[in-house]
Design a protein around this motif. Structure first.
Motif, short mmCIF file in Angstrom:
data_model
loop_
_atom_site.label_atom_id
_atom_site.label_comp_id
_atom_site.label_asym_id
_atom_site.label_seq_id
_atom_site.Cartn_x
_atom_site.Cartn_y
_atom_site.Cartn_z
N TYR A 1 0.83 -1.22 0.00
CA TYR A 1 0.00 0.00 0.00
C TYR A 1 0.86 1.26 0.00
O TYR A 1 0.48 2.28 -0.56
CB TYR A 1 -0.94 0.00 1.21
CG TYR A 1 -2.26 -0.67 0.94
CD1 TYR A 1 -3.39 0.06 0.58
CD2 TYR A 1 -2.40 -2.06 1.04
CE1 TYR A 1 -4.61 -0.56 0.33
CE2 TYR A 1 -3.61 -2.69 0.79
CZ TYR A 1 -4.72 -1.93 0.43
OH TYR A 1 -5.91 -2.55 0.17
N LEU A 2 2.01 1.17 0.65
CA LEU A 2 2.92 2.32 0.71
C LEU A 2 3.37 2.69 -0.71
O LEU A 2 3.34 3.86 -1.10
CB LEU A 2 4.13 1.96 1.57
CG LEU A 2 5.05 3.08 2.01
CD1 LEU A 2 4.34 4.02 2.97
CD2 LEU A 2 6.30 2.52 2.70
N PHE A 3 3.77 1.66 -1.49
CA PHE A 3 4.19 1.90 -2.88
C PHE A 3 3.00 2.36 -3.73
O PHE A 3 3.15 3.20 -4.60
CB PHE A 3 4.83 0.64 -3.48
CG PHE A 3 6.10 0.23 -2.80
CD1 PHE A 3 7.06 1.18 -2.45
CD2 PHE A 3 6.36 -1.11 -2.50
CE1 PHE A 3 8.24 0.81 -1.80
CE2 PHE A 3 7.53 -1.49 -1.86
CZ PHE A 3 8.47 -0.52 -1.51
N ALA A 4 1.81 1.79 -3.45
CA ALA A 4 0.62 2.15 -4.23
C ALA A 4 0.20 3.60 -3.98
O ALA A 4 -0.50 4.21 -4.79
CB ALA A 4 -0.52 1.21 -3.89
N SER A 5 0.66 4.16 -2.82
CA SER A 5 0.29 5.56 -2.49
C SER A 5 1.17 6.57 -3.22
O SER A 5 0.90 7.77 -3.19
CB SER A 5 0.41 5.79 -0.97
OG SER A 5 -0.39 4.88 -0.27
N LEU A 6 2.25 6.09 -3.85
CA LEU A 6 3.17 7.00 -4.56
C LEU A 6 2.61 7.31 -5.94
O LEU A 6 3.17 6.94 -6.97
CB LEU A 6 4.57 6.36 -4.67
CG LEU A 6 5.27 6.05 -3.35
CD1 LEU A 6 6.52 5.23 -3.57
CD2 LEU A 6 5.61 7.34 -2.60
N THR A 7 1.48 8.00 -5.95
CA THR A 7 0.80 8.31 -7.21
C THR A 7 -0.05 9.55 -7.00
O THR A 7 -0.31 9.93 -5.86
CB THR A 7 -0.10 7.11 -7.63
OG1 THR A 7 -0.95 7.53 -8.67
CG2 THR A 7 -0.96 6.62 -6.49
N SER A 8 -0.47 10.18 -8.08
CA SER A 8 -1.30 11.39 -7.92
C SER A 8 -2.76 11.03 -7.65
O SER A 8 -3.52 11.82 -7.12
CB SER A 8 -1.21 12.25 -9.19
OG SER A 8 -1.59 11.47 -10.30
N ASP A 9 -3.16 9.81 -8.07
CA ASP A 9 -4.53 9.36 -7.90
C ASP A 9 -4.51 7.97 -7.27
O ASP A 9 -4.00 7.02 -7.87
CB ASP A 9 -5.19 9.30 -9.28
CG ASP A 9 -6.68 9.59 -9.18
OD1 ASP A 9 -7.12 10.05 -8.12
OD2 ASP A 9 -7.40 9.31 -10.17
#
Length: 626
Positions: free
Chosen positions: A132-140
């Motif tokens: 989830y931490l890596f998945a949060s590195l996005t604008s959306d």
């Protein structure tokens, strides 16, 4: 110049630079705050964020704090102090510490089994957090909207609900949030498994996250407490910074007060229910991590006169306050979320992984700058989880290296690597499509009644077999004062009685495991129960081994095996005062020497000391019988 034989050289006289306080070859804390921060990091874990707030609101809200603090005083603080005292006094890990009564060494073996099982699945939770931490590195955020390949027709996102609220109410009872589908259908891909007996394929992205989490853990415990003691300066303090940021953000949201009111409104009628008291004791028990051997391991790296009495109160009360703070941070956001969705708070509140990976991520999508807040939340969970995992690993490694110091201490880094690789391989089943079912099974059974049996036995052995008088005398040697009547009453009666009540309650109110609507098959239940029973069976197994190693009739063997080993006591010669001046300086295990001296005569001063030790122990035994 006369040569002094090695046996007669005291450890402190070999090298003046070593310092006389710590057994050098074992390693020890290098900074003043290493121990305290490690204990805080170990105790303050994921449970404080995802279990305590939910337990509080389901068990009477603010009224739950009454049994919570009473159970902290009866169960938490005394057992916490007992574990620290045992570790610091002997400078031994959770296996070797049973020199205090070799008959019960099986308790240590049970502890290691429990910790190993917990370490396997705990690191999988850290792997989910990394995902989830890596998945949060996005604008959306990817769980913000429906319309992805993993979403179904039941998916309904809150933007639609908000738009719909203006015209007509939307029925959300048969719908699923995008965050829930992202968790179950994308992250877990649970639709690929029909149940626990059909694990499906390995999810390679989860597998890589698990590998990464084990790599992080290994690098942090590479040099034992010397390296993990430094890492905790960050992992134990940083979560507080994030928690305060999330708290401030939470209470400034519209509708936050609704959630906080729901969390704290006292329902005093709940206090008449035994369930609430049991839940409070369980929360204390698991939150402080007593019985897992982590506290004992950390304390064993202390100097002999470290003030663990003060540290006990700092850590236990700090842990309780953190849990309460986390409740505000969680429920303020849930209050805002319930207002946004137009549903009551109790419909959005969840516990465990459901809160961390479904509800809170969904709430994050409703905030401006959602990826930033999501990243912060998961980074907090990562740091909370890691230092608890350090403790589990340090416990396993220390326990085994203390048993075989000559072979394993010089190769501690390699041995740690072997343990990490073995546990990673065992955890691979958790990365499959049906891995969540295995995680639930491990979570429900690995540290259930087995852990309680371990703690009850430890408490009874120290107070009844070893003797309360001796134990208080040992603490007096270390700290300069004896524990007061409060500690003695808890150790003798209150703590074991409460634990017994917990154990009976757990057995009587036993419910089969389930995950959502999925019920586990009978063979899985039996496997789970065996996990718990196996750690308990270690105790009688250890007794059989200990008795077989002694000589004489059965009763004589039992008596001999239940007495402390001759080399039991402080690890350094200069700390061995009073009855502990019983070992030859520099000798690793004086027990064979004592046996030899009794049979063939020998150095009279040591022979006299051995007789004195025996006499004092016999007098105490007679007193206790009277």
């Amino acid at each position: 110049q006369p040569v002094t034989p090695d046996l007669l050289v005291s450890p402190s006289s070999q090298d003046g630079d070593l310092g006389s306080e710590c057994p050098e070859d074992r390693g020890n804390w290098t900074g003043r705050l290493d121990f305290l921060l490690s204990c805080i990091g170990y105790c303050v874990g994921l449970g404080n964020v995802w279990r305590f707030p939910y337990r509080a609101y389901t068990n009477g809200g603010g009224a739950f704090l009454v049994p919570y603090f009473i159970m902290l005083a009866i169960c938490g603080i005394p057992i916490f102090f007992m574990e620290l005292s045992l570790g610091q006094f002997s400078s031994l890990g959770p296996l070797a510490v049973w020199k205090i009564s070799p008959l019960f060494k099986g308790v240590g073996m049970g502890t290691i089994l429990i910790v190993s099982l917990v370490a396997i699945y705990y690191n999988m939770i850290i792997a989910y957090v990394l995902f989830y931490l890596f998945a949060s590195l996005t604008s959306d955020l990817p769980w913000q909207h429906c319309g992805n390949w993993w979403n179904t027709d039941l998916c309904l996102d809150h933007h639609v609900i908000k738009a719909g609220n203006n015209t007509q109410p939307v029925n959300i009872s048969n719908t699923v949030s995008p965050s829930e589908e992202y968790w179950s259908r994308y992250v877990l891909h649970i639709q690929g498994s029909s149940g626990i007996g059909d694990p499906g394929r390995i999810r390679w992205n989860l597998c890589l996250c698990l590998l990464l989490s084990w790599t992080i853990v290994y690098l942090c415990i590479l040099k034992g407490v010397k390296s993990s003691g430094k890492v905790v300066y960050f992992t134990a303090t940083f979560p507080y910074l994030i928690l305060v940021m999330l708290l401030i953000r939470g209470v400034t949201l519209e509708g936050a007060w609704k959630g906080i009111q729901f969390y704290l409104t006292p329902q005093f009628d709940h206090l008449l229910s035994s369930k609430v008291w049991i839940e409070a004791a369980l929360q204390i028990f698991y939150s402080l991590g007593v019985g897992f051997g982590g506290l004992l391991t950390f304390a064993s790296y202390n100097t002999f006169h470290q003030n663990i009495y003060r540290d006990t109160f700092i850590v236990t009360l700090g842990n309780a306050i953190t849990s309460i703070l986390a409740g505000f941070a969680i429920f303020s956001v849930l209050g805002y979320m319930s207002q946004e969705l137009g549903v009551p708070v109790n419909q959005v509140a969840k516990a465990g992984p459901g809160l961390a990976f479904v509800v809170y991520p969904q709430a994050m999508t409703m905030l401006p700058l959602s990826p930033f807040w999501s990243f912060l939340f998961f980074f907090m969970l990562l740091t909370l989880g890691l230092d608890s995992q350090f403790a589990f690993m340090e416990t396993i490694v220390t326990a085994v290296t203390d048993e075989f110091p000559y072979y394993l201490r010089p190769k501690k880094a390699s041995f740690s690597a072997v343990i990490c690789i073995a546990l990673f391989l065992m955890g691979l089943i958790l990365t499959t499509e049906g891995g969540m079912y295995w995680l639930v099974l491990l979570d429900d059974y690995s540290a259930g009644f087995g852990l309680m049996v371990v703690v009850i036995t430890t408490c009874l052995v120290v107070t009844r077999v070893y003797g309360m008088k001796r134990f208080c005398r040992d603490i007096h040697m270390m700290l300069g004062f004896k524990p007061g009547p409060y500690f003695r009453a808890c150790w003798m009666v209150l703590s074991p009685a409460t634990m017994m009540a917990l154990l009976v309650y757990n057995i009587v109110k036993y419910q089969p495991s389930e995950y959502g609507n999925y019920r586990f098959p009978t063979w899985a239940e039996v496997l789970g129960i065996l996990m718990g029973v196996l750690s308990c069976l270690m105790i009688p197994l250890g007794m059989v081994v200990a008795v077989l190693q002694e000589e004489g009739t059965l009763w004589e063997r039992v008596q001999q095996a239940s007495r402390p080993a001759m080399d039991w006591g402080p690890s350094l010669e200069e700390n061995r005062t009073g009855v502990y001046v019983a070992s030859l300086a520099g000798s690793q295990s004086p027990k064979p020497l004592m046996v030899h001296m009794r049979k063939y005569g020998g150095i009279t001063s040591y022979e006299n000391t051995a007789i004195e030790v025996d006499r004092e122990m016999e007098e105490e035994e007679e007193e206790s019988m009277i």
